[in-house]
Structure formats: structure tokens, C-alpha cells
Design a protein around this motif. Sequence first.
Motif, mmCIF file in Angstrom:
data_model
loop_
_atom_site.group_PDB
_atom_site.id
_atom_site.type_symbol
_atom_site.label_atom_id
_atom_site.label_comp_id
_atom_site.label_asym_id
_atom_site.label_seq_id
_atom_site.Cartn_x
_atom_site.Cartn_y
_atom_site.Cartn_z
ATOM 1 N N ASN A 96 -21.934 45.278 -44.159
ATOM 2 C CA ASN A 96 -23.172 45.993 -44.453
ATOM 3 C C ASN A 96 -23.972 46.335 -43.198
ATOM 4 O OD1 ASN A 96 -22.697 45.921 -47.193
ATOM 5 N ND2 ASN A 96 -23.795 44.005 -47.505
ATOM 6 N N ASN A 202 -22.069 52.154 -58.488
ATOM 7 C CA ASN A 202 -22.566 52.809 -57.272
ATOM 8 C C ASN A 202 -21.863 52.283 -56.028
ATOM 9 O OD1 ASN A 202 -24.389 54.387 -58.673
ATOM 10 N ND2 ASN A 202 -26.039 52.892 -58.536
ATOM 11 N N PHE A 203 -21.599 50.991 -56.030
ATOM 12 C CA PHE A 203 -20.913 50.388 -54.886
ATOM 13 C C PHE A 203 -19.496 50.943 -54.746
ATOM 14 C CE2 PHE A 203 -18.079 46.925 -53.423
ATOM 15 C CZ PHE A 203 -18.504 46.879 -52.107
ATOM 16 N N ILE A 205 -18.263 53.755 -55.910
ATOM 17 C CA ILE A 205 -18.306 55.178 -55.559
ATOM 18 C C ILE A 205 -18.563 55.349 -54.060
ATOM 19 C CG2 ILE A 205 -19.619 57.316 -55.849
ATOM 20 C CD1 ILE A 205 -19.969 56.561 -58.791
ATOM 21 N N SER A 206 -19.496 54.564 -53.528
ATOM 22 C CA SER A 206 -19.804 54.665 -52.089
ATOM 23 C C SER A 206 -18.600 54.256 -51.248
ATOM 24 C CB SER A 206 -21.016 53.793 -51.734
ATOM 25 O OG SER A 206 -20.709 52.423 -51.878
ATOM 26 N N GLU A 207 -17.849 53.235 -51.707
ATOM 27 C CA GLU A 207 -16.659 52.809 -50.976
ATOM 28 C C GLU A 207 -15.567 53.871 -51.041
ATOM 29 O OE1 GLU A 207 -16.136 49.924 -49.096
ATOM 30 O OE2 GLU A 207 -18.308 49.995 -49.313
ATOM 31 N N ARG A 209 -16.002 57.090 -51.298
ATOM 32 C CA ARG A 209 -16.377 58.211 -50.423
ATOM 33 C C ARG A 209 -16.008 57.938 -48.983
ATOM 34 N NH1 ARG A 209 -22.279 59.256 -53.190
ATOM 35 N NH2 ARG A 209 -21.584 60.661 -54.842
ATOM 36 N N LYS A 210 -16.073 56.666 -48.582
ATOM 37 C CA LYS A 210 -15.727 56.318 -47.201
ATOM 38 C C LYS A 210 -14.251 56.574 -46.926
ATOM 39 C CE LYS A 210 -19.188 52.650 -46.837
ATOM 40 N NZ LYS A 210 -19.397 51.196 -46.697
#
Length: 296
Positions: A96, A202-203, A205-207, A209-210
Motif C-alpha cells: 500500500n 473495489n479492491f 477491480i483496482s488490482e 487494472r494494475k
Amino acid sequence: MAEDKKGVLVYADWIEHFEALEDDEAGQLIKHFFRYINDKNPEYPNRIIQIAFNPIKSVLKRDLEKWVSKKEKSSENGRIGNLKKYHSDLYIKYLNKEMTLEHAENLAKSRKPSLPDSDPTKNVAKLAVIDSVSVIVSDIDTSTNVDDEKEKFDDDFQNFKILFYKNLSDDFDFTFEIQKIKNQLDEEKPEQEKIFLSQQLNFLISEKRKKVAPKKENKHLEFIEELKKSIDWLDLVSMQNKNIPIEVIIVKLNEFNDHLKTDLKIHSSKSDFTSHFKNWLPKKIPEKKTELQHNR
């Protein structure tokens, strides 16, 4: 070469540098090659060998830089792996960007490695992560106020992330898990559980996208400008192509760039760009001398 590096890559297209030379010159070039990779710091016997070897030397330096970078990355991955295995809480803070890897390692040195019976994830309210990383949250105490509930969900979510990273490989595709959570949110569930599932969604989805690979950056014009200034490279290409004038090579570089645009082809490295150009150029050289003079 680096002390612990015992080999180098030899590329098939290097044959062009040898074929353009007489046999005795080719012998000098291969001798210079082996002296160079064995750190003998050889002097060029003549300008022809220098011109022929310089492109090879550039590739050797590039490969060495890649090797050193890969070695350093491997070492860093090992350090991260140890942190992930023995100090999951510090690992999450590192991910993080709450602390650097060095800071996390220093904190880890001041404590004993986490043991299974002291795993911080044991405190999660019936939070289970299996191969599919399914999460079940239950036994929520509804007697507490909203702020306490929010704090508890935040803690649970941090612990979920610890378990998440413990159970997934780097190449895991989150598509299935994302769709599964979306389906769960459509079901009739307690509001508190939906809040947690939303955080989880949300977590993920964000991962995901990376993991989306960036588009290749087109550096063709940058490569062309560098090649125009490289007298040794221009001389070598001229020598390999019937001693055509350097001005013609420069014109052909621009034509080659237009050709790549038409074919929607992007070379990410200068070596790939130059290698393709050298194969393309002989087919585009005018055969008549008058045509050559016209281009000058």
C-alpha cells in the motif's frame, strides 16, 4: 562482463557484420569479440573492425544492463517474498506504499517471524480464504454503533488483503472473483455484509487494472535521430549495401518509418528497429547509378 556472468547471447543477424568482411578481417573481429567479453580491454586493430564491432558492442552492453537489472529484481523479489511469508502485516503496508521495503525489513528484524498460531488473520470473524478466495463474513454484532462497525469492517478488509495475497499467484485473473462478488451483491444479504463485499469488489477491480499492460510507446523518430548521428553505424550500413551514400540511408530511414506506420508495426527497442531496417533496406536500394545520384 560481470564477474559472475559466464556467457553472452549471440544473435543470428550478426552474420551481416562478418559477411561484409574479408576472411582475415572476420578472424580479427571474432578475436576482438572474445577478448572484449573476457574483459581484456582490447584495442581495435583497425577502423574496419571498430565499425563492424560497435553495433555488437552496443547490444552486449544492453544485454548486460538487462542481466544486472534482472538479477537485482530477483534479489528484491526474494526480499519481498520473505516479508510476505513471515511478516504479512508489514507486507501489506509495503504494498500500500505506506512504507519502503527497507523500512519494512528493518521493522521485521526487530521482531520474530510470524508463526501460524500468531497469524493476525486468525482474528477475522469467520473469514475463510480457499483456492477461489471466497469470503464469508458473519456473526456481526449489531449492538455496536456505526463508527465501531466501520472500524471493524476496515480491520476485516485489511486482514482479507493479507489472506488474498497469501493465496493468489502473480498471474491470477480476477475476472471470475469480480463477477462472483457482483452476483453476491444482487442477493438478499445483511447491509453490513454488502458493505464488506463492496470493499472487496473495489479492491479486486483496482488490482485487475494494475495488470492491464500499457500500450507500446512509439520511439521510432527518437531511434532515427540517434542513428543519423551515429557515423560508425551509417558507415557500416553503407559498406554492407554497395557503399551507397549516407544521404540515401538517411532518406531510407524516413521511408522505413512510413512503412512501419502503414503496417502498424512498433519496435520497442532500437536494436529491433535497426535489425528490421537492415533487412528491409537492400530491397529498396535503386539499382541504377543515376537513381542514386538523383537521391543525393
